[in-house]
Design an enzyme around this catalytic site. Structure first.
Site, short mmCIF file in Angstrom:
data_model
loop_
_atom_site.label_atom_id
_atom_site.label_comp_id
_atom_site.label_asym_id
_atom_site.label_seq_id
_atom_site.Cartn_x
_atom_site.Cartn_y
_atom_site.Cartn_z
N ARG A 1 44.24 3.17 -119.52
CA ARG A 1 44.06 2.81 -118.09
C ARG A 1 42.65 2.12 -118.02
O ARG A 1 42.21 1.09 -116.94
CB ARG A 1 44.30 3.82 -117.04
CG ARG A 1 44.37 3.25 -115.46
CD ARG A 1 44.55 4.31 -114.57
NE ARG A 1 46.05 4.49 -114.44
CZ ARG A 1 46.69 3.93 -113.38
NH1 ARG A 1 46.19 2.82 -112.61
NH2 ARG A 1 48.22 4.01 -113.03
N GLU B 1 43.65 7.51 -105.39
CA GLU B 1 42.66 7.33 -106.30
C GLU B 1 41.88 5.96 -105.89
O GLU B 1 40.52 6.11 -106.09
CB GLU B 1 43.18 6.90 -107.65
CG GLU B 1 43.77 8.16 -108.23
CD GLU B 1 44.62 8.04 -109.61
OE1 GLU B 1 44.37 8.61 -110.64
OE2 GLU B 1 45.82 7.34 -109.33
#
Length: 779
Positions: free
Chosen positions: A317, A720
């Protein structure tokens, strides 16, 4: 509490379902559960060496402590001695080798928690010490890789960089971050007949705990039930690492035949568990006179710790978000996953994305300073656009790009240009106090990057009085997931949200769940609950049409009433009649995210269902004599799509931003040369508090935001992405430091930007600009 007459459907500012329990202290966490008769208490005996062979373990002094009932080692594990999330590389109890200070070697079970903890410290262990690898630099030097390095590339970055008018090479570091959840790691294991085990675990991933506990006990999943009513915070720290504590508690309960609770204190929690990954980031970039990137190489080297945990996906990621909101035509992104003799680092809010984003933001900030341009102008010129400029390095089209419009609105709302001029004027007239300003964007992909995890289930019961009991695969850790899912069901059935009760996450009710993570839990569990609610509504529509006449598709549910065949009846009355007519009032729902898939071999695909966008402007002030800094004003504009609950989303945005500020400014993790964590308490590890919020803190949710993808009511994930808005605070500090040396003086600043690091950066800028260090000191 929610007003029973308030329908509180989707889009309403419904209070958190446990808010009244939180503020009165009535909310029950695992340590508040009444303990069954005969409950015992466990403690973990840990390694005092970072890297050593265990020659001998003497536990006689441990067993001799009054109150000790049992001592467990690897030899006592009837099944798999492992709690690894991805690979079988995390022993529950180490045997002949220990690989970090704090690694579990044995467990003590006693009649009191005090006795268990006291006994756990009395083991006599003979070690043969080996040289440990503690940090990123040492791991790189010794080529200590947890897994092969990965490269994501497009075009020929080296050729493009060489042919560009300008070129810069740089390096900086980002620190790790302790999760510092309010409720520490804890598990309560209760044995039942025929080898069955009930585990109350503070976990973001009940199914994983179920699987690993069953494996440790030598049982099958059917024999283990895991429940979790709520967590006192997780932030990723309880996605995988709650499993060790659940396994130890379960093994102790199995061995003694009595309930066992394992709750570690803060210091042991911080020593045993992993953190956010810290990185060394190197870059090489070529760019033109306007600051447009022509070719760039970004190298991310992360400290992963001793085992795999989730480091592979986290570093993936990082690579996915190394572009942030910018089109990088010729680009190389290299990821080194380093094995060190420290606790295995793990998931943390953003899951590697923040580290990826700060890399490219640092590059653009350095470009702007080199050219003497406003960093905002450089950022605008590199944003994703249309046509050939809307594809990521991994081949995904950025079809929902709204970053230009969002950032233009934020620039106007915050009065960025005028404040930039005012700050320059202030700095010219201020000797040792300097202000800084920065604006940074966010583009964050939503979905688990491992495609199989993008699925969820729900179980919905409607009772004869019209109330609803709902269970889904997500865990509630303060973020308001249960509230949002209840609002979705309330909207579908047109009943008050107060008529719906969300029950604890429970592997015996909804199986095979994914972790509550990746900012996808409302998307997944909300959609699954909606499917279940629609199944019930369809059955009731068919029954109402049959009972009162009219067409099925003309039956209408509206604010607690059901209209069919010219007759109006209450939802509760219709439900009771349906029950009498033997209509099923229980349903399951299932959802899987469509249109996603990623090939890790080719590093191409569509790992995300959609992107979330946002932007933040931060203004700071620093004291160049002490290195102290303070946030003065923050302006945030964030895209949540069509919000399921604007109040909860506001809380997530505010909290995420401040947690990110902590990561970048004050939360510093330190290890000594022997691998001991020195910052393992509230006295040595500093998280931000309410007093660190700026006096002027303006947060707006994008009014014209709408998810183009068919999520639940066109909402977007919000867990997030807001954390990355805090990058603006870090670059504002960098801007303030740079004001000491003029517009083109380079600034090197590592994160966290503690007072010490700010002073070092100030001194470096002064030396480059040939400003006497004593200038501005009081006489």
């Amino acid at each position: 509490m929610t007003d029973p007459d308030d329908f509180g459907g989707v889009g309403q500012r419904v209070p958190h379902e446990s808010a009244h329990l939180h503020v009165t202290g009535e909310a029950r966490y695992i340590d508040d559960i009444p303990e069954p008769r005969g409950t015992l208490y466990a403690a973990i005996g840990t390694s005092e060496r970072a890297h050593a062979r265990v020659r001998h373990v003497d536990l006689e002094a441990v067993r001799a402590v009054p109150g000790v009932v049992e001592v467990l080692t690897a030899a006592d594990v009837p099944g798999r001695n492992d709690h690894g999330a991805i690979a079988e590389d995390d022993p529950i109890f180490a045997t002949d080798l220990v690989e970090y200070v704090g690694q579990s070697i044995f467990a003590v079970v006693a009649t009191s928690i005090v006795a268990a903890r006291r006994a756990a410290r009395l083991a006599v262990i003979d070690y043969e010490d080996y040289e440990p690898i503690i940090d990123v630099d040492a791991a790189l030097q010794r080529q200590s890789f947890l897994s092969p390095s990965a490269t994501l590339a497009r075009g020929d970055w080296a050729r493009a960089a060489c042919s560009a008018p300008h070129r810069l090479v740089g390096s900086f570091r980002t620190g790790g971050q302790e999760h510092f959840y309010i409720e520490g790691q804890i598990a309560l294991a209760i044995p039942f007949e025929d080898g069955q085990m009930l585990i109350h675990s503070s976990t973001q991933h009940p199914t994983e705990v179920q699987t690993l506990v069953a494996g440790a006990l030598g049982r099958r999943a059917k024999d283990v039930v895991v429940k979790c009513r709520r967590l006192g915070g997780g932030f990723g720290g309880k996605e995988t690492q709650a499993s060790l504590f659940a396994c130890v508690a379960a093994l102790a309960a199995w061995r003694t035949g009595r309930p066992v609770k394992l709750r570690v204190d803060r210091g042991d929690d911080m020593r045993i568990t992993g953190k956010r990954h810290d990185y060394r980031i190197d870059y090489d970039v070529g760019f033109d006179d306007d600051g447009v990137v022509r070719g760039v190489s970004l190298t991310y080297a992360s400290r992963c710790g001793r085992s795999a945990d989730l480091s592979g996906a986290i570093n993936d990621r990082t690579m996915f978000h190394a572009d942030n909101a910018y089109f990088l035509g010729d680009v190389e992104i290299v990821s080194h996953r380093l094995r060190t003799h420290t606790a295995s680092n793990t998931a943390f809010r953003g899951f590697g994305g923040p580290q990826g984003m700060i890399g490219i933001e640092y590059v653009l900030d350095d470009i702007a300073r080199y050219l003497g341009l406003d960093p905002l102008d450089v950022r605008h010129r590199n944003f994703y656009g249309q046509g050939a400029r809307n594809t990521t390095p991994y081949g995904m089209t950025v079809a929902d790009n709204i970053i230009e419009g969002l950032m233009a609105e934020l620039e106007a709302r915050s009065d960025y240009r005028a404040r930039r001029r005012a700050i320059s004027e202030f700095n010219r007239g201020s000797t040792h106090l300097k202000r800084g300003l920065a604006i940074t964007p966010v583009k964050f992909g939503i979905s688990f990057t491992q495609t199989l995890l993008n699925q969820a289930g729900a179980l919905l019961h409607v009772y004869r009085d019209g109330t609803v009991m709902l269970n889904h695969g997500g865990t509630e850790m303060g973020q308001g997931l249960h509230t949002k899912v209840a609002q979705i069901v309330a909207t579908e059935l047109q009943i008050p949200v107060a008529s719906i009760r969300c029950t604890p996450a429970d592997t015996s009710k909804v199986p095979n769940t994914s972790a509550t993570a990746a900012s996808a839990s409302s998307d997944l569990n909300g959609a699954a609950a909606r499917v279940a609610a629609r199944t019930i509504r369809t059955r009731l529509c068919e029954f109402a049409a049959d009972r009162f006449g009219g067409a099925v598709d003309e039956v209408e549910f509206r604010e607690g009433q059901v209209y069919a065949g010219g007759v109006a009846t209450s939802f509760a009355a219709l439900v009771n009649e349906a029950y009498l007519a033997r209509i099923s009032l229980s349903a399951t729902g299932y959802y899987r995210t469509p249109e996603i898939g990623y090939d890790r071999d080719t590093r191409k695909g569509t790992p995300f269902y959609y992107f979330v966008y946002g932007g933040a402007v931060s203004e700071v002030i620093i004291d160049t004599l002490t290195g102290e800094s303070r946030l003065l004003q923050v302006d945030i504009l964030h895209d949540v799509g069509q919000s399921l609950n604007p109040a909860l989303d506001l809380g997530q945005i505010e909290g995420g931003f401040l947690q990110g500020v902590g990561w970048l400014t004050c939360e510093e993790l330190c290890w000594d040369s022997d691998g001991r964590l020195c910052t393992n308490s509230t006295s040595t590890y500093k998280i931000p508090t309410a007093t660190d919020l700026p006096a002027r803190f303006f947060v707006e949710q994008l009014s014209w935001g709408c998810n183009r993808k068919e999520t639940v009511y066109r909402s977007k994930g919000v867990g997030e992405p807001p954390l990355m808005l805090s990058l603006s605070a870090f670059f504002a500090l960098k801007d303030a430091i740079g004001s000491l040396g003029g517009p083109r003086t380079p600034v090197r600043l590592d994160a966290p930007a503690t007072p010490e690091r700010i002073l070092l950066a100030v001194d470096a800028v002064r030396r480059q600009a040939r400003i006497p260090a004593s200038e501005g000191l009081p006489q």
